[in-house]
Design a protein around this motif. Sequence first.
Motif, PDB file in Angstrom:
ATOM      1  N   TYR A  41      -4.661  -0.401   7.233  1.00 39.53           N
ATOM      2  CA  TYR A  41      -3.742   0.339   6.352  1.00 39.53           C
ATOM      3  C   TYR A  41      -3.137  -0.589   5.296  1.00 39.53           C
ATOM      4  O   TYR A  41      -2.967  -0.183   4.145  1.00 39.53           O
ATOM      5  CB  TYR A  41      -2.661   1.047   7.179  1.00 39.53           C
ATOM      6  N   ALA A  42      -2.829  -1.837   5.682  1.00 39.82           N
ATOM      7  CA  ALA A  42      -2.259  -2.774   4.697  1.00 39.82           C
ATOM      8  C   ALA A  42      -3.269  -3.057   3.584  1.00 39.82           C
ATOM      9  O   ALA A  42      -2.924  -3.101   2.398  1.00 39.82           O
ATOM     10  CB  ALA A  42      -1.856  -4.074   5.385  1.00 39.82           C
ATOM     11  N   GLU A  43      -4.551  -3.200   3.980  1.00 34.45           N
ATOM     12  CA  GLU A  43      -5.586  -3.479   2.966  1.00 34.45           C
ATOM     13  C   GLU A  43      -5.790  -2.283   2.040  1.00 34.45           C
ATOM     14  O   GLU A  43      -5.941  -2.443   0.828  1.00 34.45           O
ATOM     15  CB  GLU A  43      -6.910  -3.846   3.661  1.00 34.45           C
ATOM     16  N   LEU A  44      -5.780  -1.097   2.628  1.00 29.35           N
ATOM     17  CA  LEU A  44      -5.942   0.114   1.805  1.00 29.35           C
ATOM     18  C   LEU A  44      -4.815   0.194   0.769  1.00 29.35           C
ATOM     19  O   LEU A  44      -5.050   0.466  -0.415  1.00 29.35           O
ATOM     20  CB  LEU A  44      -5.944   1.358   2.720  1.00 29.35           C
ATOM     21  N   GLU A  45      -3.609  -0.072   1.225  1.00 28.51           N
ATOM     22  CA  GLU A  45      -2.446   0.014   0.326  1.00 28.51           C
ATOM     23  C   GLU A  45      -2.513  -1.075  -0.759  1.00 28.51           C
ATOM     24  O   GLU A  45      -2.358  -0.803  -1.945  1.00 28.51           O
ATOM     25  CB  GLU A  45      -1.164  -0.135   1.176  1.00 28.51           C
ATOM     26  N   ASP A  46      -2.773  -2.291  -0.320  1.00 25.71           N
ATOM     27  CA  ASP A  46      -2.798  -3.426  -1.246  1.00 25.71           C
ATOM     28  C   ASP A  46      -3.895  -3.234  -2.308  1.00 25.71           C
ATOM     29  O   ASP A  46      -3.647  -3.322  -3.513  1.00 25.71           O
ATOM     30  CB  ASP A  46      -3.046  -4.702  -0.421  1.00 25.71           C
ATOM     31  N   GLN A  47      -5.101  -2.910  -1.841  1.00 30.35           N
ATOM     32  CA  GLN A  47      -6.222  -2.810  -2.795  1.00 30.35           C
ATOM     33  C   GLN A  47      -6.040  -1.623  -3.742  1.00 30.35           C
ATOM     34  O   GLN A  47      -6.378  -1.704  -4.921  1.00 30.35           O
ATOM     35  CB  GLN A  47      -7.543  -2.677  -2.039  1.00 30.35           C
ATOM     36  N   SER A  48      -5.500  -0.513  -3.219  1.00 31.23           N
ATOM     37  CA  SER A  48      -5.354   0.653  -4.104  1.00 31.23           C
ATOM     38  C   SER A  48      -4.210   0.441  -5.094  1.00 31.23           C
ATOM     39  O   SER A  48      -4.275   0.928  -6.227  1.00 31.23           O
ATOM     40  CB  SER A  48      -5.193   1.947  -3.302  1.00 31.23           C
ATOM     41  N   ASN A  49      -3.176  -0.298  -4.693  1.00 30.44           N
ATOM     42  CA  ASN A  49      -2.115  -0.627  -5.663  1.00 30.44           C
ATOM     43  C   ASN A  49      -2.679  -1.470  -6.805  1.00 30.44           C
ATOM     44  O   ASN A  49      -2.427  -1.228  -7.982  1.00 30.44           O
ATOM     45  CB  ASN A  49      -1.002  -1.449  -4.995  1.00 30.44           C
ATOM     46  N   ARG A  50      -3.447  -2.468  -6.430  1.00 35.42           N
ATOM     47  CA  ARG A  50      -4.028  -3.361  -7.457  1.00 35.42           C
ATOM     48  C   ARG A  50      -4.970  -2.578  -8.377  1.00 35.42           C
ATOM     49  O   ARG A  50      -4.952  -2.749  -9.594  1.00 35.42           O
ATOM     50  CB  ARG A  50      -4.796  -4.514  -6.794  1.00 35.42           C
ATOM     51  N   LEU A  51      -5.787  -1.709  -7.754  1.00 35.08           N
ATOM     52  CA  LEU A  51      -6.722  -0.927  -8.565  1.00 35.08           C
ATOM     53  C   LEU A  51      -5.946  -0.028  -9.542  1.00 35.08           C
ATOM     54  O   LEU A  51      -6.320   0.100 -10.713  1.00 35.08           O
ATOM     55  CB  LEU A  51      -7.629  -0.084  -7.663  1.00 35.08           C
ATOM     56  N   GLN A  68       1.911   4.845   6.073  1.00 30.77           N
ATOM     57  CA  GLN A  68       1.242   4.224   7.224  1.00 30.77           C
ATOM     58  C   GLN A  68       1.169   2.706   7.073  1.00 30.77           C
ATOM     59  O   GLN A  68       1.275   1.977   8.060  1.00 30.77           O
ATOM     60  CB  GLN A  68      -0.174   4.804   7.411  1.00 30.77           C
ATOM     61  N   ALA A  69       1.005   2.237   5.823  1.00 28.25           N
ATOM     62  CA  ALA A  69       0.946   0.782   5.613  1.00 28.25           C
ATOM     63  C   ALA A  69       2.283   0.143   5.974  1.00 28.25           C
ATOM     64  O   ALA A  69       2.340  -1.014   6.380  1.00 28.25           O
ATOM     65  CB  ALA A  69       0.579   0.476   4.165  1.00 28.25           C
ATOM     66  N   SER A  70       3.378   0.907   5.848  1.00 28.75           N
ATOM     67  CA  SER A  70       4.688   0.320   6.180  1.00 28.75           C
ATOM     68  C   SER A  70       4.933   0.355   7.689  1.00 28.75           C
ATOM     69  O   SER A  70       5.613  -0.514   8.213  1.00 28.75           O
ATOM     70  CB  SER A  70       5.808   1.042   5.419  1.00 28.75           C
ATOM     71  N   VAL A  71       4.378   1.346   8.403  1.00 26.45           N
ATOM     72  CA  VAL A  71       4.666   1.407   9.846  1.00 26.45           C
ATOM     73  C   VAL A  71       3.576   0.772  10.722  1.00 26.45           C
ATOM     74  O   VAL A  71       3.846   0.364  11.837  1.00 26.45           O
ATOM     75  CB  VAL A  71       4.959   2.857  10.327  1.00 26.45           C
ATOM     76  N   ARG A  72       2.346   0.739  10.276  1.00 27.87           N
ATOM     77  CA  ARG A  72       1.269   0.152  11.097  1.00 27.87           C
ATOM     78  C   ARG A  72       0.284  -0.605  10.193  1.00 27.87           C
ATOM     79  O   ARG A  72      -0.902  -0.247  10.093  1.00 27.87           O
ATOM     80  CB  ARG A  72       0.564   1.238  11.923  1.00 27.87           C
ATOM     81  N   PRO A  73       0.764  -1.654   9.513  1.00 26.55           N
ATOM     82  CA  PRO A  73      -0.084  -2.320   8.515  1.00 26.55           C
ATOM     83  C   PRO A  73      -1.400  -2.853   9.066  1.00 26.55           C
ATOM     84  O   PRO A  73      -2.416  -2.824   8.371  1.00 26.55           O
ATOM     85  CB  PRO A  73       0.804  -3.480   8.012  1.00 26.55           C
ATOM     86  N   ASP A  74      -1.404  -3.321  10.313  1.00 28.33           N
ATOM     87  CA  ASP A  74      -2.611  -3.980  10.823  1.00 28.33           C
ATOM     88  C   ASP A  74      -3.557  -3.042  11.550  1.00 28.33           C
ATOM     89  O   ASP A  74      -4.628  -3.456  12.008  1.00 28.33           O
ATOM     90  CB  ASP A  74      -2.210  -5.136  11.752  1.00 28.33           C
ATOM     91  N   ASP A  75      -3.170  -1.780  11.672  1.00 33.02           N
ATOM     92  CA  ASP A  75      -4.075  -0.830  12.338  1.00 33.02           C
ATOM     93  C   ASP A  75      -5.236  -0.499  11.416  1.00 33.02           C
ATOM     94  O   ASP A  75      -5.106  -0.499  10.192  1.00 33.02           O
ATOM     95  CB  ASP A  75      -3.339   0.469  12.691  1.00 33.02           C
ATOM     96  N   ILE A  76      -6.373  -0.166  12.043  1.00 34.69           N
ATOM     97  CA  ILE A  76      -7.568   0.178  11.254  1.00 34.69           C
ATOM     98  C   ILE A  76      -7.418   1.589  10.682  1.00 34.69           C
ATOM     99  O   ILE A  76      -7.118   2.534  11.420  1.00 34.69           O
ATOM    100  CB  ILE A  76      -8.835   0.129  12.142  1.00 34.69           C
ATOM    101  N   ALA A  77      -7.634   1.701   9.380  1.00 37.57           N
ATOM    102  CA  ALA A  77      -7.581   3.018   8.732  1.00 37.57           C
ATOM    103  C   ALA A  77      -8.982   3.615   8.636  1.00 37.57           C
ATOM    104  O   ALA A  77      -9.179   4.800   8.903  1.00 37.57           O
ATOM    105  CB  ALA A  77      -6.977   2.891   7.340  1.00 37.57           C
ATOM    106  N   ILE A  78      -9.953   2.779   8.239  1.00 39.84           N
ATOM    107  CA  ILE A  78     -11.304   3.297   7.974  1.00 39.84           C
ATOM    108  C   ILE A  78     -12.356   2.361   8.571  1.00 39.84           C
ATOM    109  O   ILE A  78     -12.249   1.139   8.437  1.00 39.84           O
ATOM    110  CB  ILE A  78     -11.549   3.430   6.453  1.00 39.84           C
ATOM    111  N   VAL A  79     -13.338   2.974   9.206  1.00 40.36           N
ATOM    112  CA  VAL A  79     -14.459   2.197   9.759  1.00 40.36           C
ATOM    113  C   VAL A  79     -15.745   2.770   9.171  1.00 40.36           C
ATOM    114  O   VAL A  79     -15.936   3.987   9.155  1.00 40.36           O
ATOM    115  CB  VAL A  79     -14.524   2.347  11.300  1.00 40.36           C
TER     116      VAL A  79
END
Length: 533
Positions: free
Chosen positions: A31-41, A12-23
């Motif tokens: 989705y981009a933030e979820l992917e980025d932060q979880s990769n770093r973690l 999802q981060a690759s197809v809709r990075p700027d869409d909201i995943a979690i509120v």
Amino acid sequence: MTQLINHYATHQASVRPDDIAIVSGNQKLTYAELEDQSNRLANLIIRAGCEQGDRICLFMDKMPAAIVAMHGIMKADCVYVPIDITSPPPRVQRIVESCRPRLVLIDQAGSKLLHAVLQQLPETQQPMIGSMELASANEVGSQCVLVANDLQDVSATAPVCKNSPSDPAHILFTSGSTGIPKGVVLSHQNVTHFVDWGREYFGIGSDDKVSGHPPLHFDLSTFDIYGSISAGAELHMVPAMANLLPNLLVKFIRESELTQWFSVPSALTMLARSDSVAANDFPSLRRLLWCGEVLPTPTLIHWMNRLPHVQFTNLYGPTETTIASSYYTVPACPEDVQQQIPIGQPCEGEQLFVLDDQLRVVEQGEQGDLYISGEGLSLEYWEDPVKSKAVFLKPSEKLALPQKIYKTGDLAYQGKDGLFNFLGRNDSQIKSRGYRIELGEIETAMNAIGMLKDCAVVGVSTGGFEGTAICCAFVPGGQGEVTPQTIRSNAAKLLPSYMLPARWLTFDNLPKTGNGKTDRKKLRELFDSEVTI
Ligand code: AMP
């Protein structure tokens, strides 16, 4: 094709990075933030020394940071163990001692509990601590090996996963009859199989807004989280306070414009009791799913009348077979308050069997023990071969059953229409004055008389000739005087006299377990110890 649970978010981060995943309240995660932060973690977790298969406990609320943590853990090839942070420390201590985490991740909500648990653990069993919030990091101080603030200093490139789909993704500790929680080990493919089926069947797409209601330690939460993420939808965390305040919950559903609701029945019962849902309310809502226990038919009728635009589905299944194993989408509003709602047909890839005590399939319509096999079947109980062997059975080839079947402990029958029907736990079948009685049947009748907002019927051993005493815990409702006597005389119109409860306790709210189900064990204890009416 998704292989591992964490691949959903990556896709999802690759197809809709700027869409909201979690509120969650005013917090939003794309989705981009979820992917980025979880990769770093994941990189930080590996750097701290965690290796494939290491357990990492989560002492966290169901908030965006916890979802990042779960993904980071899976990306580091580790196994997450969500802890019920409302549980008493001794119970949590037993879980920690059993799964021996290499690391625990905390937020502020979980830090106090961790503190209490660590004090009781010997030096050699102390895990490393990571904090997903600065505030909780300050509380645990020097013991912290990683803090979410360090995320910026580490690579955002995902580590290469070694896990395969059959490797464990998480362990969920459920209550055990001995008081020692049992850890159900679930693989990536256990979860992705159900999630892929559920997303298709319920038509979840990127326009959907999905409720995040069950707590993380309860397996239902894996469907709202991964069902939503796999579809590129928005997951809206239900505020904890809303579970206590019907008007707040209604406001939340309206304002979030939820399209899919998924919870245990208690949230639905609470809203029905308080009469807070208007006719044709929640215009965005398309689907309402419940799982975990019986939704009383009068409550379902209330909801179906109020929300004629919504489709209602009953999902059934134990944690040991992953989220749900069967489903029944209610075709039309039931006309009879006594009509039982089937648990339906097996979900794709699952099989249900009603068997006798020799593991032979019983005739259609006949009652028996319910067994499940299929893609959702968990790997085992964590380090407990004795308990695993007792319920994950390997039937003889002569019986023409699958190689491994799970004994649910539920009673059921398969109707002539092929649909399965739930009759109660097999320990809810009692003998009272020589009669064999299903407590579920009494509960259905109690719900049908229209005098109670909520009720549960349990059996308590009398030690006398009576066998088991039938006990009814109830929350009065409806019109006029509601006493055990008036309930009894109304219930007598629906039940034979030997099925009428002998003991009664009245409540403002029935006690619930950490999963939001009626706490029957607690009720049995209360009936056992209290002077009854
Ligand atoms: P858990 O492992 O906590 O999900 O509990 C599983 C048990 O909850 C099942 O074995 C059933 O006794 C009960 N259960 C789950 N879903 C339903 C349902 N839709 N209707 C009735 N009972 C259910």
